[in-house]
Each structure stands twice: as C-alpha cells, then as structure tokens.
Design a protein around this motif. Structure first.
Motif, mmCIF file in Angstrom:
data_model
loop_
_atom_site.group_PDB
_atom_site.id
_atom_site.type_symbol
_atom_site.label_atom_id
_atom_site.label_comp_id
_atom_site.label_asym_id
_atom_site.label_seq_id
_atom_site.Cartn_x
_atom_site.Cartn_y
_atom_site.Cartn_z
ATOM 1 N N GLY A 125 132.614 -20.496 13.313
ATOM 2 C CA GLY A 125 132.404 -19.057 12.789
ATOM 3 C C GLY A 125 131.103 -19.080 12.063
ATOM 4 N N LEU A 126 130.048 -19.869 12.325
ATOM 5 C CA LEU A 126 128.701 -19.875 11.542
ATOM 6 C C LEU A 126 127.642 -19.556 12.781
ATOM 7 C CD1 LEU A 126 128.917 -22.784 8.875
ATOM 8 C CD2 LEU A 126 128.446 -20.333 8.612
ATOM 9 N N THR A 158 123.776 -20.218 12.426
ATOM 10 C CA THR A 158 122.688 -20.181 13.448
ATOM 11 C C THR A 158 122.814 -18.803 14.045
ATOM 12 O OG1 THR A 158 121.665 -21.280 15.308
ATOM 13 C CG2 THR A 158 124.074 -21.091 15.234
ATOM 14 N N VAL A 159 121.543 -18.245 14.178
ATOM 15 C CA VAL A 159 121.565 -17.139 15.332
ATOM 16 C C VAL A 159 120.933 -17.596 16.384
ATOM 17 C CG1 VAL A 159 120.375 -14.999 15.725
ATOM 18 C CG2 VAL A 159 121.061 -15.353 13.480
ATOM 19 N N ALA A 209 122.849 -9.761 14.384
ATOM 20 C CA ALA A 209 123.541 -10.909 14.240
ATOM 21 C C ALA A 209 123.642 -11.477 12.746
ATOM 22 C CB ALA A 209 122.815 -11.989 15.000
ATOM 23 N N MET A 210 122.628 -11.319 12.135
ATOM 24 C CA MET A 210 122.624 -11.935 10.366
ATOM 25 C C MET A 210 123.319 -11.003 9.942
ATOM 26 S SD MET A 210 121.278 -14.322 9.083
ATOM 27 C CE MET A 210 122.475 -14.809 7.655
ATOM 28 N N ASP A 211 123.678 -9.680 10.061
ATOM 29 C CA ASP A 211 124.532 -8.718 9.322
ATOM 30 C C ASP A 211 125.821 -9.258 9.697
ATOM 31 O OD1 ASP A 211 122.522 -7.207 8.345
ATOM 32 O OD2 ASP A 211 122.806 -5.583 9.954
ATOM 33 N N ARG A 212 126.178 -9.494 11.014
ATOM 34 C CA ARG A 212 127.660 -9.809 11.372
ATOM 35 C C ARG A 212 127.853 -11.254 10.553
ATOM 36 N NH1 ARG A 212 125.607 -8.317 16.209
ATOM 37 N NH2 ARG A 212 125.557 -10.353 17.149
#
Length: 343
Positions: A225-226, A195-196, A240-243
């Motif tokens: 961690g997700l 999730t972001v 956030a998606m990159d991370r």
C-alpha cells in the motif's frame, strides 16, 4: 577457416550462416540485400549477425562506403515529452558536445509512434548518418528490434525497448540507486517509507521500484500500500503523493523516482501541512542541476551523470566505426547519493 570463427576469434560468415540455419551463400546474399532472399531468411541472418557481432571486412567496406561525418541522436518519445524532461535535455546537450569533440555533426531525431518509425528507419538506412545513439526507454517500443536489422552501428542509452541480447547498452544502476536512497531513509530511523514510482512501461522505473521493494524487505519493513505510480511529471508526482497521504497518513518518508516528480511531492506535502524533513523525509532521483538545489528544502537525491553516459556511448560508437570488434553488452554506470536538507 573453421566453423568457429577465424584465428583472431572474430565471428565469420560461416558462423552467421550456422547460427541462422541457412547456407553460407544464402547468408552472404542476405547481408548484401539480394532481392532473391526470402524476408524470413534475411531477418534470421541479420539477427544472427547482430547477435554474434559479425561485420564484413571493414577495410574492404570503407572503400565502398562513404562516411557522412554525422551521427543521429534518436529519442523515441513525443517531442513535447523530451523537451520538458531535464534528463533528456541534458542528454541532447551532452550528445552535441561529445560528438562535436569527436568531429561529428549531431542529427537530432524524435521518433513518436508507428508513423514516425518507418520515417526514422528510412532516414537511418538512407546513408545520411554513420551511426546512431538511441534512447528508447519504453519496453514495448518497436524501434530497437527494427534497428537490429539495419547495418548501422547503434549504441543504446539505457535499456533497448525489451531487446536484451546482441545490442550495445550504456545504462545506469537504477536498482542500486533506489537501494542507496531507501537504506539512507532507514538509517535515519524512518519506518513507513513510501515510493512514487515512475511509469512501469519504462525499464529504469521498474528497476527503481524493485530496488525500493527489495531494500524494504531486507530491512524487515512493510511495503504494501506504500507505492503509487506516476508519469515522471510534476503534476503526476503531486497527485500520487495526495493518494499516498489519503491511504497512509502516517507515512514518514518517500522515495521519488525522479526529481521532477519530487517537486510535485513537496507541493502535496506542503498543502497537507507536513513538514519536510521533520514529518516526512524525501529523496529524489536524477540530481537535476537546476531543480534539486532550488527546491524548498533542497532535495536529497540519487546522482547520475547523463554526460558520462553519453561520453561512454560516443566512445563505443567511435570504436565500432573504426572497425573494432566489440562484443555487444550492457555497461552499467554507478550512481551515488547526494545529501541535502530534504532527508
């Protein structure tokens, strides 16, 4: 007259006095802004009146109070945030339409920080408007608590900055929305669902994150961690998606707490050569009319209707202005899942 309200069940001045722990005459003086009442007593009495839903005899009051025909729509955010946010712009448009339909003029106000707070309260207390529709999404916002001390009908759109009781709130079922999104992803066979999340100082974002976490737990899936937090902007969503991809390269789905952030998530996935939905399914939140269908691929997202929220807020405010006794409560509007190609 008994100490438990009069015969029609409405709270009386006696009830307010008992609730605030002061005498009836002190309660009366506090509500009439008598300067000889201590600030502490005045605050206790006004808070008690707000909690009990007490208002003085409306018929008697309307002889002395002149109506302005104006209603404030207060957005407790910096104006650059508001004007860049599709949900808030939808709220402003709906507010204008609904108020015009009810014969009222909309006064739009931005309340950005402590300096603006005093100015906003002075204006609202100054008899310029008959009531206010308030959007104050941040939990630490001092505005909702301060508004309770004004004798002005106020209806909140979404949670009222950490004030839980004694206020009129029209909200969306954010947690259920997240649940719908995640259950759908699970039904597609996705097992590593990230999730972001939105900023965790906003109640709606907290509820969306909690819905994601609970639904994964119910499905027996891992959430550690997700999750990544972002700020409801496109750039924030992309970063956030990159991370997430760096940390969990094998993730196969992502629930994003807003459509604007989902646009950034799609950019990040594209740059990482992940196909949507073949490699990673994406679900957003808002069903923003211009954004969701324009994305590539078009976005599956949780649908909420800001116009329905504002309509309900205006209806509640209109009833309060007509002198109806409505117990302060939180009304929760349903959300639904709109399926498109991204999931």
């Amino acid at each position: 007259m008994t100490a438990h309200g009069n015969h029609d069940g409405r709270p009386t001045l006696e009830d307010v006095a008992a609730f605030a722990g002061v005498s009836r005459s002190t309660a009366s003086r506090a509500l009439n802004d008598d300067p000889n009442v201590s600030a502490r007593a005045r605050e206790a009495v006004r808070a008690a009146a707000a909690d009990l839903g007490y208002s003085p005899n409306q018929a008697a009051r309307s002889l002395v109070t002149r109506r302005t025909g104006a209603v404030a729509v207060v957005l407790s955010e910096p104006e650059e945030v508001v004007l860049g946010d599709p949900y808030r712009t939808a709220v402003m448009r709906a507010g204008y339409r609904e108020l015009a339909a009810s014969g009222a003029q909309m006064v739009l106000m931005f309340c950005d920080g402590r300096d603006d707070l005093a100015r906003t309260l002075r204006f609202l207390e100054g008899g310029h408007v008959d009531g206010a529709l308030v959007f104050a999404p941040h939990q630490a916002d001092p505005l909702p608590r301060a508004l309770r001390l004004l004798r002005l009908p106020v209806v909140f759109g979404g949670p009222a900055g950490g004030v839980a009781r004694g206020v009129h709130v029209i909200d969306f079922d954010n947690e259920s929305g997240a649940r719908l999104a995640v259950e759908h992803l699970v039904s597609l066979g996705r097992r590593r669902i990230a999730t972001v999340a939105g900023p965790q100082d906003q109640t709606a974002a907290v509820h969306r994150l909690s819905g994601w976490r609970k639904t994964l737990a119910d499905a027996g899936l891992e959430s550690a961690g997700l999750a990544e937090e972002a700020d409801f902007t496109l750039d924030g969503g992309r970063d956030a998606m990159d991370r997430l991809l760096a940390r969990k390269p094998d993730l196969d789905a992502v629930f994003v707490a807003s459509d604007v952030m989902a646009a950034g998530v799609l950019q990040s996935l594209g740059a990482a050569s992940r196909r949507v939905p073949a490699d990673v399914a994406v679900v957003g939140f808002d069903d923003h009319p211009a954004l969701a269908t324009a994305m590539n691929p078009p976005l599956t997202t949780v649908h909420q209707d800001p116009a329905a929220q504002v309509r309900q807020m205006v209806a509640t405010l209109t009833a309060l202005l007509a002198g109806e006794t409505i117990r302060p409560r939180r009304q929760v509007l349903p959300v639904s899942l709109k399926l498109r190609e991204s999931a």
